[in-house]
Design a protein around this motif. Structure first.
Motif, PDB file in Angstrom:
ATOM      1  N   VAL A 159       0.861  -1.182   0.000  1.00  0.00           N
ATOM      2  CA  VAL A 159       0.000   0.000   0.000  1.00  0.00           C
ATOM      3  C   VAL A 159       0.901   1.235   0.000  1.00  0.00           C
ATOM      4  O   VAL A 159       1.798   1.356   0.834  1.00  0.00           O
ATOM      5  CB  VAL A 159      -0.915   0.013   1.232  1.00  0.00           C
ATOM      6  N   ARG A 160       0.703   2.121  -0.943  1.00  0.00           N
ATOM      7  CA  ARG A 160       1.483   3.364  -1.081  1.00  0.00           C
ATOM      8  C   ARG A 160       3.000   3.091  -1.105  1.00  0.00           C
ATOM      9  O   ARG A 160       3.752   3.708  -0.346  1.00  0.00           O
ATOM     10  CB  ARG A 160       1.146   4.357   0.029  1.00  0.00           C
ATOM     11  N   ALA A 166       4.417   3.901   3.353  1.00  0.00           N
ATOM     12  CA  ALA A 166       4.194   2.599   2.709  1.00  0.00           C
ATOM     13  C   ALA A 166       3.786   1.577   3.765  1.00  0.00           C
ATOM     14  O   ALA A 166       4.272   1.596   4.897  1.00  0.00           O
ATOM     15  CB  ALA A 166       5.451   2.144   1.987  1.00  0.00           C
ATOM     16  N   ARG A 169      -0.558  -4.739   3.483  1.00  0.00           N
ATOM     17  CA  ARG A 169      -1.925  -5.148   3.830  1.00  0.00           C
ATOM     18  C   ARG A 169      -2.052  -6.658   3.632  1.00  0.00           C
ATOM     19  O   ARG A 169      -1.980  -7.155   2.503  1.00  0.00           O
ATOM     20  CB  ARG A 169      -2.942  -4.423   2.954  1.00  0.00           C
ATOM     21  N   ASP A 175     -10.512 -11.310   0.147  1.00  0.00           N
ATOM     22  CA  ASP A 175      -9.799 -10.840  -1.042  1.00  0.00           C
ATOM     23  C   ASP A 175     -10.096 -11.759  -2.220  1.00  0.00           C
ATOM     24  O   ASP A 175      -9.883 -12.982  -2.152  1.00  0.00           O
ATOM     25  CB  ASP A 175      -8.300 -10.808  -0.776  1.00  0.00           C
TER      26      ASP A 175
END
Length: 666
Positions: A159-160, A166, A169, A175
């Motif tokens: 993530v990021r 950052a 996840r 999912d």
């Protein structure tokens, strides 16, 4: 309480020491995270490590997660110190392989993973540096599948990436596609899971998939992948949970029981402030206590790793790691206690042996003796240095993996022993292999034999990596054990210098004949050496007989050959191929790179003598874009005139000169 001995492995600068610091901080062992750049980390304790910002020696720290005590072993990442990694592998329950999210899979990463898989050490992969510009988790996962193993299971997403915020996840049952991806990998190792999934995909629960993942991970069948940043702490909590749940641990009583005979493995030796020898021992079974007597000495003190470091204690139980004092005769690779007697010298090496050799020269002649003593202590800590004393030229040579290791040895001698040294140019270590069989014999009654001993020896080729085998073709009991032992020890020592001066590693030597004069005394009972054979007679005669047998068998010098893999831009092939030819490399057919568009992969063979030279030329040849991986592959016959190595003994190949030195007469 359960115990997990965990290794942290990586290519240099992937961030494994920073990850070690973060794991200790997360476990509450340290209050502040150390910095590699600032030289304040827990495991890089040597002054030289702090100066260079790299790990040189393996180090042990400990922390507790729930009911599991983790002994974490931080290992060097630079290939010149691969011997430190090798010694640690024998004591690991599991490992974390650290990969940079920016640089991806590197040369040493592949070497390490190949060895971990061969030894079937359960391994988790942690993709580090998600916070760095250019971090690309998806690309690295693709490299892991192509370059390491398809049996990986990514357990989350980035993530990021590329910024300080950052994060990692973790995937959940919600999912989309995660369950199907798990089944794709896990089904190969779980027939029941595959059958149930084929019958009813919806009936296979997420919990069952995670249980199968844990079982296969502990068997080293699959390798879960985590990601994050050791600097910011992202993903470290998930990795810590995975270490406990996905890697195998042992109960305190081990397999042999806490009260059974103690048995352990020595994987590191160091010297204390007073020069005392300290052995790092991983206990396999039983309990080792202070004042226990072992073959290597009497245990005078123990420190068990717990709560961050080593704490003094009266005993160490199975599964734990301890520092042990009092074992003056211990060496790296020894097994102590119930299984004592096995040494690492005879154990199979997981990595290639050193292929370079250099002479160490003190800048002040008066320090020759001190230099030899200092190098002997360094060889205790790293047996693959393979100290070689040349008494004829008053020189000492050592075996090395590379130029960085040479610089470290030089700095260590200066800082810890106060000895300034220089090195001669490194040379490649070759070996000699027998061309056929040869036999020789010398009798006591021979006019040319000045020794009260008779010896007959036959030498024959043996399979590669089988070592030297000494056998008897004489009747048992026909020669006193002391004389027999003298012959065998001298045979093994003499074979370190063959006809061209190189080691003869693989051969069978058979004792075919022996003679001796029994102990003789005068009437008044005093021993008369001039009438009686001694072990010294056999030690002095054996080199002459053995070298005659070797000469009749013949030997051929073999040089070390590396297997190389070179990834380079397609338009630079025209420059690289002629350079490879000049370095005696034999490349294969170029193929498109599966990991980089517009690049080619070139594999082939390269003499070890030119590996460093190719590494130096590569940036200019490929605009800095070429990536080279080399690994020892084999020895092959030298083309052209074979190199020889100066002898360090009195040269039994020249009989008159040898006899002149050892008996002062021809």
């Amino acid at each position: 309480m359960r115990t997990l001995n965990l290794g942290i492995l990586a290519h240099v600068d992937a961030g494994k020491t920073s990850l070690t610091e973060r794991l200790l901080y997360a476990a509450g062992v340290i209050d502040e995270i150390g910095s590699v750049d600032a030289g304040s980390t827990q495991t890089d304790s040597l002054a030289l490590e702090r100066q260079r910002g790299i790990t040189i020696k393996s180090a042990v720290v400990a922390f507790t997660v729930g009911d599991t005590a983790v002994n974490l072993i931080d290992t060097p990442g630079h290939p010149d110190f691969i011997a430190e990694v090798e010694r640690v592998l024998s004591v690991l329950d599991g490992a974390v392989l650290v990969v940079s999210a920016v640089e991806g899979v590197q040369a040493q990463t592949r070497v390490l993973m190949r060895t971990l898989r061969r030894l079937r050490i359960p391994t988790l992969i942690f993709v580090n540096k998600l916070d760095r510009a250019g971090a690309d988790l998806d690309a690295v996962v693709g490299q892991l599948r192509v370059r390491l193993t398809p049996r990986i299971v990514p357990l989350g997403a980035a993530v990021r990436p590329g910024g300080k915020d950052a994060a990692f996840r973790p995937f959940t049952a919600a999912d989309d596609g995660f369950g199907a991806r798990l089944v794709d990998v896990l089904a190969d190792g779980d027939d029941a899971l595959l059958a149930d999934y084929v019958d009813d995909p919806a009936g296979v629960s997420h919990r069952r998939l995670l249980r199968s993942l844990a079982r296969q991970s502990r068997r080293a069948d699959v390798h879960p992948v985590f990601a994050g940043s050791a600097i910011t702490g992202a993903g470290v909590e998930e990795l810590t949970a995975g270490i406990v749940s996905l890697l195998p641990s042992t109960s305190d009583d081990g397999d042999g029981g806490a009260e059974g005979p103690p048995s352990g493995t020595v994987f590191k030796v160091e010297r204390g402030p007073a020069g005392e020898k300290i052995a790092y021992v991983r206990m396999v079974a039983g309990t080792l206590r202070t004042r226990d007597r072992l073959v290597a000495g009497k245990v005078t003190a123990l420190s068990v790793f717990d709560g961050g470091g080593a704490r003094p204690g009266p005993e160490v139980t199975a599964g734990r790691i301890a520092k042990v004092w009092g074992l003056g005769a211990v060496r790296i690779g020894d097994t102590i206690g119930a299984t004592a007697g096995t040494n690492g010298d005879a154990a199979a090496h997981h990595f290639a042996p050193p292929t370079l050799e250099t002479v160490v020269v003190p800048r002040h002649v008066r320090e020759r003796g001190a230099l030899h003593a200092a190098l002997a202590q360094l060889a205790e800590q790293d047996p693959l240095i393979d100290l070689r004393q040349d008494d004829l030229r008053q020189e000492v040579s050592v075996s090395l993996y590379g130029e960085v290791q040479k610089e470290v040895v030089q700095a260590t001698l200066a800082s810890e022993y106060g000895i300034d040294v220089d090195f001669r140019e490194s040379t490649t270590i070759c070996v000699e292999r027998l061309l056929g069989s040869g036999e020789a014999i010398e009798l006591i009654t021979d006019d040319t034999n000045p020794f009260l001993a008779g010896v007959g020896l036959r030498v024959e080729p043996a399979p590669v990596r089988s070592g030297v085998t000494f056998r008897l073709a004489i009747e048992l009991g026909s020669l006193p054990p002391a004389f027999l032992r003298a012959i065998e020890e001298t045979v093994r020592e003499t074979l370190h210098q063959g006809l061209a001066g190189w080691d003869v590693p693989d051969c069978r030597v058979t004792l075919t004949w022996s003679q001796y004069y029994p102990r003789q005394s005068h009437a008044h009972g005093t021993f008369d050496k001039s009438m009686s054979s001694t072990a010294g007679d056999f030690r002095l005669l054996t080199p002459l007989v053995l070298m005659t047998a070797l000469t009749r068998a013949g030997t051929r010098v073999h040089e070390p050959i590396h297997r190389f893999e070179l990834e380079l831009p397609a338009d630079t092939l025209g420059q690289v191929l002629p350079a490879l030819a000049r370095l005696r490399a034999v490349p294969g057919t170029p193929s498109p790179s599966p990991a980089a568009a517009g690049a080619y992969v070139l594999e082939g063979d390269l003499p070890a003598a030119h590996a460093h030279e190719l590494q130096q030329q590569l940036p200019a040849l490929t605009r800095g874009e070429g990536v080279l991986e080399t690994r020892f592959d084999r020895y092959q016959p030298v083309a052209g005139p074979p190199p020889d190595r100066p002898r360090t003994d009195h040269d039994p190949l020249h009989r008159d000169e040898y006899l002149l030195h050892v008996v002062r007469r021809v």
